[in-house]
Design a protein around this motif. Structure first.
Motif, PDB file in Angstrom:
ATOM      1  N   LYS A  19       0.838  -1.212   0.000  1.00 54.30           N
ATOM      2  CA  LYS A  19       0.000   0.000   0.000  1.00 54.30           C
ATOM      3  C   LYS A  19       0.865   1.251   0.000  1.00 54.30           C
ATOM      4  O   LYS A  19       0.609   2.199  -0.750  1.00 54.30           O
ATOM      5  N   LYS A  20       1.902   1.253   0.806  1.00 53.19           N
ATOM      6  CA  LYS A  20       2.790   2.415   0.865  1.00 53.19           C
ATOM      7  C   LYS A  20       3.526   2.618  -0.457  1.00 53.19           C
ATOM      8  O   LYS A  20       3.728   3.745  -0.897  1.00 53.19           O
TER       9      LYS A  20
ATOM     10  N   ASP B 276       1.207   4.151  -3.125  1.00 49.61           N
ATOM     11  CA  ASP B 276       1.098   5.598  -2.915  1.00 49.61           C
ATOM     12  C   ASP B 276       2.368   6.313  -3.368  1.00 49.61           C
ATOM     13  O   ASP B 276       2.299   7.369  -4.006  1.00 49.61           O
TER      14      ASP B 276
END
Length: 98
Positions: free
Chosen positions: A22-23, A26
């Motif tokens: 997820k990081k 982003d």
């Protein structure tokens, strides 16, 4: 635009790599870099490296790799995240400029 293929590895390929994925999504989106992220167990990395451009791991690397291999533990600890992100984006830009 070329899409970078990134392997994200942890011990079991489930828990910590999910947080890092997820990081990374982003991070790559913020830098306008098209990416395909594949979650794996670190034990699979040597066999899968030929299918990817980069490896990011939350665990120790058991061997050397032919692709850039970056330690991603900072995404879990919060310590040194900026440095890790710069290393990842720098490697990605290098790959894209090949």
């Amino acid at each position: 635009m070329k899409k970078i293929r990134v392997l994200v590895a942890c011990g079991a390929g489930i828990a910590t790599s999910t947080i890092v994925v997820k990081k990374l999504e982003d991070l790559f989106a913020a830098n306008q870099i098209s990416v395909e992220i594949i979650q794996i167990k670190i034990a699979e990395a040597a066999n899968k490296q030929s299918e990817a451009d980069m490896l990011i791991s939350t665990t120790m690397f058991p061997t050397e790799y032919s692709i850039p291999a970056i330690k991603g533990m900072s995404f879990l600890t919060g310590i040194g995240v900026d440095k890790t992100e710069m290393e990842i984006i720098s490697a990605a830009k290098e790959i894209l400029n090949k």
